[in-house]
Design a protein around this motif. Structure first.
Motif, short mmCIF file in Angstrom:
data_model
loop_
_atom_site.label_atom_id
_atom_site.label_comp_id
_atom_site.label_asym_id
_atom_site.label_seq_id
_atom_site.Cartn_x
_atom_site.Cartn_y
_atom_site.Cartn_z
N UNK A 99 0.53 -1.13 0.11
CA UNK A 99 0.00 -0.18 -0.38
C UNK A 99 0.95 1.21 -0.52
N UNK A 100 0.06 2.47 -0.85
CA UNK A 100 0.57 3.11 -0.78
C UNK A 100 -0.01 4.24 -0.34
N UNK A 101 1.47 5.41 0.53
CA UNK A 101 0.22 6.79 1.03
C UNK A 101 -0.14 7.67 0.72
N UNK A 102 -1.31 8.33 0.18
CA UNK A 102 -1.93 8.95 -0.73
C UNK A 102 -2.40 10.61 -0.16
N UNK A 103 -2.58 10.60 1.06
CA UNK A 103 -3.34 11.32 1.70
C UNK A 103 -3.04 11.35 3.52
N UNK A 104 -2.84 12.24 4.04
CA UNK A 104 -2.79 12.08 5.56
C UNK A 104 -4.15 14.02 5.61
N UNK A 105 -5.00 13.21 6.77
CA UNK A 105 -5.75 14.82 7.47
C UNK A 105 -5.47 14.73 8.95
N UNK A 106 -4.90 15.84 9.85
CA UNK A 106 -5.21 16.14 10.48
C UNK A 106 -6.47 16.40 11.48
N UNK A 107 -6.48 15.46 12.77
CA UNK A 107 -7.31 15.83 13.03
C UNK A 107 -7.03 16.73 14.70
N UNK A 108 -7.52 17.20 14.73
CA UNK A 108 -7.62 18.44 16.21
C UNK A 108 -7.99 20.02 16.72
#
Length: 148
Positions: A99-108
């Motif tokens: 698998x390849x990381x395609x996006x990252x969403x910070x939740x804070x």
């Protein structure tokens, strides 16, 4: 009338249990009857918890962060990879190297980023930076298929 308060006391107990749990997380079921066919829960997550890359085949997932800071990480399956075994069982990645990381969403909440809506069939995982509590909701009755 049975009212369930979601307050600092409840969250503190959940985090204490999460720290004692080998998986470094603890959920609290918010369903009110065994016949309730939804999935609604609080989940206390400690830094270091390992949430495998997974997806939900038939439902979206709604996540709201009450406290803490974490990333929801999204992946795509790499095409035409022969890993010598199963890459996934349908819902959970068996070989995360495929698998390849395609996006990252910070939740804070401190950063005014409160949650995420994950579409069905979307590969994702979680990286926890500090003790965090999330509210999760999914359609359909919970069926234990994996160790997510």
């Amino acid at each position: 009338m049975d009212i369930q308060l979601i307050n600092d006391n409840l969250l503190s107990v959940l985090h204490w249990k999460a720290r004692e749990n080998a998986r470094l997380r603890q959920n609290f079921d918010l369903r009110t009857t065994p016949e309730d066919s939804s999935q609604r829960m609080l989940n206390a997550l400690e830094p270091g918890t390992k949430v495998p890359i997974h997806r939900h085949l038939k439902t979206s997932e709604t996540v709201i962060c009450l406290e803490g800071c974490l990333d929801w990480v999204f992946y795509e399956e790499l095409p035409n990879l022969d890993a010598g075994g199963p890459i996934h069982d349908g819902e959970v990645a068996m070989d995360e190297s495929c698998f390849k990381e395609v996006a990252r969403v910070r939740i804070c909440p401190r950063e005014k980023s409160y949650g995420v809506q994950v579409p069905p069939m979307t590969w994702h995982s979680v990286q926890v930076y500090e003790p965090s509590t999330i509210f999760e909701a999914k359609d359909g009755k919970y069926e234990r298929k994996s160790s997510i």
